[in-house]
Design a protein around this motif. Structure first.
Motif, PDB file in Angstrom:
ATOM      1  N   HIS A 143       0.839  -1.191   0.000  1.00 56.74           N
ATOM      2  CA  HIS A 143       0.000   0.000   0.000  1.00 56.74           C
ATOM      3  C   HIS A 143       0.877   1.245   0.000  1.00 56.74           C
ATOM      4  O   HIS A 143       1.880   1.310   0.701  1.00 56.74           O
ATOM      5  CB  HIS A 143      -0.913   0.013   1.227  1.00 56.74           C
ATOM      6  N   CYS A 182       0.299   5.507   0.141  1.00 60.53           N
ATOM      7  CA  CYS A 182      -0.753   6.518   0.192  1.00 60.53           C
ATOM      8  C   CYS A 182      -0.354   7.787  -0.541  1.00 60.53           C
ATOM      9  O   CYS A 182      -0.179   8.834   0.059  1.00 60.53           O
ATOM     10  CB  CYS A 182      -1.190   6.837   1.608  1.00 60.53           C
ATOM     11  N   ASP A 220      -8.680   5.037   0.275  1.00 61.08           N
ATOM     12  CA  ASP A 220      -7.361   5.591  -0.036  1.00 61.08           C
ATOM     13  C   ASP A 220      -6.280   5.151   0.942  1.00 61.08           C
ATOM     14  O   ASP A 220      -5.117   5.041   0.592  1.00 61.08           O
ATOM     15  CB  ASP A 220      -7.421   7.124   0.057  1.00 61.08           C
ATOM     16  N   CYS A 221      -6.658   5.012   2.212  1.00 59.41           N
ATOM     17  CA  CYS A 221      -5.657   4.735   3.248  1.00 59.41           C
ATOM     18  C   CYS A 221      -6.375   4.159   4.467  1.00 59.41           C
ATOM     19  O   CYS A 221      -7.569   3.859   4.398  1.00 59.41           O
ATOM     20  CB  CYS A 221      -4.915   6.037   3.588  1.00 59.41           C
TER      21      CYS A 221
HETATM   22 ZN    ZN Z   1      -1.788   5.056   3.328  1.00 54.54          ZN
END
Ligand code: ZN
Ligand code: GLN
Length: 758
Positions: A645, A647, A729-730
């Motif tokens: 992941h 961001c 998104d996060c």
């Molecule tokens: Zn993130």
């Protein structure tokens, strides 16, 4: 006699006094007078802290950000606040944060954009330009601070950002050529310098750190134009560069008509000889000999060995200082009474660094004998650190030597892996997941703190966290998500959590560094060879998996992010520390796999921000950063699905490296860009799976199902739907459950709609 000075001092306060004062003011709990009084008090204290210096920085204090201060001083105030009524400080906060103090009658405006200050973790407010931008000087803030300094008999050296760097830092909102503003900008600067001269100022530090970046001919010419224009001014200019080498700009910097030049003698030591040759003999050379970016003691003996001959040549023309502003280090090591005393003996924070500068000056001015006692003590600490078994672990070094290309390679290619994973995981099209954390409630924070303080025993703590995990699982079941997370309730911070469990890491209590505005970070200190003595996340993940049949993601922070958000060793290259972290986290990955975890996410939130200042160094960094990730992630079976992941969404520059990481799935931040930022992946024909964020977690707004369907349809124009995931998104830890649940409900609905129309 060598002259000592400092480029800037941490403004937040040893106990983060400025942070708390700002936040109180913004909440309406204190008055503007109280806030400005605290500012004056902090400045006074910080000048007293620096009283041993020959010249003390003034103007480095800021209520939010020194770049924003410069914008206000130059009258470059965004249109949207210029016409607002009210106090100047409040308008300043409006640009910084979108609002001033508890703006009840909401004179809210959109906040200025924020971005990282060179390669540091400090964020500044980006100056806004347009083709018709005009400048008009209002130096009152700086002049007031100078008046305060003079009243206190401080040997003031005002600090300002130079005109070329100021333009370079900004953004032309209308895509006009910002460099064309230079002729309009220079008169404001010339007036400023005159006003400083009128205050009896002799030296002004004018920061031009862009000189350590790659500049084209036009920007190089701008330097000549600018400094020619100040040539006949009455103050002396010390042009300050820091954070790197001058390289192609070296001759330019040496030839500019200023009275002194400051060079970062930590990062650019190799260039100093050349600078001495090129600098005319009526100029001062200031050498930044104490590292302003790390927390290690300086090897004073080695520094003197190098510096003494230079002093012999330059004599009074030599100044010494920290390499850059001390903004990037904590204030006072003496506050760290709980830290292991041996490790503490290896460290120096801002005040201790200034102490080191004093010792160097004494040894240069009076010879080493009067400084002997301090030099011996310093040498003893340096030697102990150099040979400590707490720093050096032969097993870790041996494991590092065994790294080969095979270690970072998955067994099968992506297509094979994807087939096996899909047979095993049996996920629908457009699978839904979240990025890791769920809301962190006051109760969880409290439980964690009490456990840390020893007020809560382990069993009670475990029950509290397990209850929270169970809650997250229940909510995800109810929502109908496809791949679950345990919610990260046991983590205060995604780096600290791992640092605390790895050998080779130390923690400070008060080692805060300003990140932006009132926000501070407390980076853990990576001091030794890194090893993992026991599993760090397996028990929590296993517990979470036991509550559901849905796949539970194992959740780890990647080596590059841990590295980039820590204070790291100066006795070995960053790459070596990164590989050590990679080997340690790899063990955790394999343990998770052994425990039956089928999906493992390794966050690399800070991979992009580690890019060096100069593009010519990007490849080197990306090579070891990507290799570190691969070592961490790629020891697993084909059947185990690796997620990563990040961001942010600017992948254009690094898309090849991202592809090289070879994660099965990458989740990224895209919701604000209307998916256009997926073009980087599209153009590159990115081969693996992608989850472009559809839920902007930075906003309290709840995205509608339609909006998320719209975003995913745009994504599907670029990436084949079979390879798309649906996710925020996060992480959700800063949001409230009341916001998260309806948003995720809409997200799951959106995925259903997309599946039906396939
Ligand atoms: Zn993130
Ligand atoms: N897994 C982390 C979380 O959800 C990721 C945070 C981040 O990328 N900054 O909180």
């Amino acid at each position: 006699m060598v002259t000592t000075h400092n480029l800037g001092f941490p403004r937040i306060g040893a106990k983060r006094e400025l942070k708390f004062a700002l936040e109180n003011y913004w909440k309406g709990l204190s008055s503007r007078d109280e806030l400005t009084a605290l500012g004056a008090q902090l400045r006074q204290r910080h000048w007293e802290n620096q009283a041993s210096l020959d010249l003390v920085p003034v103007g480095d204090f800021s209520f939010y950000d020194q770049v924003l201060d410069m914008s206000f001083m130059l009258g470059n105030i965004p249109e949207r606040v210029r016409n607002l009524q009210g106090n100047a400080l409040d308008n300043y906060f409006r640009v910084a944060r979108g609002r001033s103090a508890k703006d009840s009658a909401c004179s809210c405006v959109h906040a200025g954009e924020m971005t990282k200050w060179f390669d540091t973790n400090y964020h500044y407010i980006v100056p806004e330009f347009a083709v018709d931008t005009e400048f008009s000087l209002d130096a009152s803030r700086l002049l007031d601070q100078i008046a305060q300094a003079h009243q206190l008999d401080v040997k003031a050296k005002p600090v300002i950002i130079g005109p070329v760097t100021y333009l370079w830092l900004g953004k032309a909102k209308d895509d006009s050529d910002k460099l064309a503003l230079l002729p309009r900008l220079l008169p404001a600067y010339a007036t400023l310098l005159n006003q400083l001269a009128e205050q009896g100022i002799e030296w002004v530090q004018i920061d031009e750190p862009v000189l350590v970046t790659e500049l084209n001919a036009e920007w190089q010419r701008a330097f000549v134009t600018a400094y020619e224009a100040f040539k006949d001014g009455k103050v002396k200019l010390l042009l300050a560069t820091y954070f790197g080498q001058l390289q192609d700009n070296l001759t330019l910097a040496c030839k500019l008509p200023v009275q002194g030049l400051h060079i970062d003698a930590i990062n650019a030591r190799a260039e100093i000889e050349q600078v001495i040759q090129q600098l005319s003999t009526d100029r001062v050379l200031s050498l930044g000999v104490i590292n302003g970016r790390n927390i290690w003691k300086t090897d004073l003996h080695a520094t003197l060995e190098w510096l003494e001959p230079i002093h012999g040549v330059l004599q009074d023309r030599l100044w010494i200082a920290p390499s850059c502003s001390l903004l990037h280090v904590p204030v006072d090591l003496d506050s760290e009474q709980k830290m292991d005393s041996e490790i503490r003996s290896w460290l120096a924070f801002a005040l201790q660094k200034l102490g080191e500068l004093q010792i160097l000056a004494k040894a240069l001015n009076k010879g080493r004998v009067p400084a002997q006692e301090a030099l011996i003590a310093n040498n003893a600490a340096i030697e102990k650190r150099r040979t400590s078994t707490r720093v050096h672990n032969p097993e870790v070094k041996a494991a590092l030597a065994r790294i080969d290309a095979a270690l970072g390679k998955r067994a099968g290619a992506y297509e094979q892996r994807a087939a096996k994973q899909s047979a095993l995981l049996n996920l629908p099209a457009y699978p839904t997941t979240t990025i890791g954390s769920f809301p962190q409630t006051t109760e969880i924070r409290q439980a964690r703190n009490q456990f840390k303080q020893g007020e809560l025993d382990e069993a009670t703590y475990r029950i509290a966290i397990q209850a929270e995990i169970a809650r997250c699982v229940r909510e995800q079941e109810a929502l109908g998500l496809d791949v679950f997370v345990h919610g990260e309730a046991e983590r205060n911070d995604m780096v600290e959590y791992f640092g605390e469990q790895l050998d080779g890491y130390a923690f400070s209590q008060f080692g805060w560094v300003q990140s932006y505005g009132s926000r501070c970070v407390k980076p853990p200190i990576l001091f030794g060879d890194i090893s993992r003595s026991k599993a760090m996340t397996v028990a929590w993940t296993r517990y979470a998996q036991s509550l559901t049949d849905k796949p539970m993601k194992g959740m780890l922070t990647g080596p590059v992010t841990i590295l980039n958000w820590s204070f790291v060793r100066d006795d070995q290259p960053r790459s070596v520390s990164c590989y050590q972290l990679a080997l340690a986290i790899r063990e955790e990955v394999l343990d998770l796999e052994d425990a039956g975890v089928r999906v493992i996410q390794i966050d690399e939130a800070a991979l992009r921000e580690g890019l060096p200042l100069r593009r010519s160094q990007w490849n080197d960094y990306l090579q070891w950063a990507v290799e570190s990730f691969r070592i961490t992630a790629n020891g697993v079976q084909d059947e185990t699905q690796i997620h990563t992941h990040m961001c942010y969404s600017e992948f254009n520059d690094i898309i090849a490296s991202i592809a090289d990481m070879d994660a099965d799935v990458i989740t990224i931040e895209t919701s604000r860009s209307d998916m256009e930022l997926l073009d980087a992946f599209d153009n590159f024909n990115y081969p693996n799976e992608i989850g472009p964020g559809v839920y902007d977690i930075h906003s309290p707004n709840i995205p509608s199902q339609e909006h998320m369907v719209h975003l995913m349809r745009k994504a599907a124009e670029r990436i084949p739907p079979q390879r798309l995931w649906v996710n925020p998104d996060c992480g959700l830890k800063t949001r409230a459950w009341e916001e998260v649940l309806p948003a995720l409900k809409n997200m799951v609905e959106a995925a259903r709609t997309l599946r039906e129309s396939m």
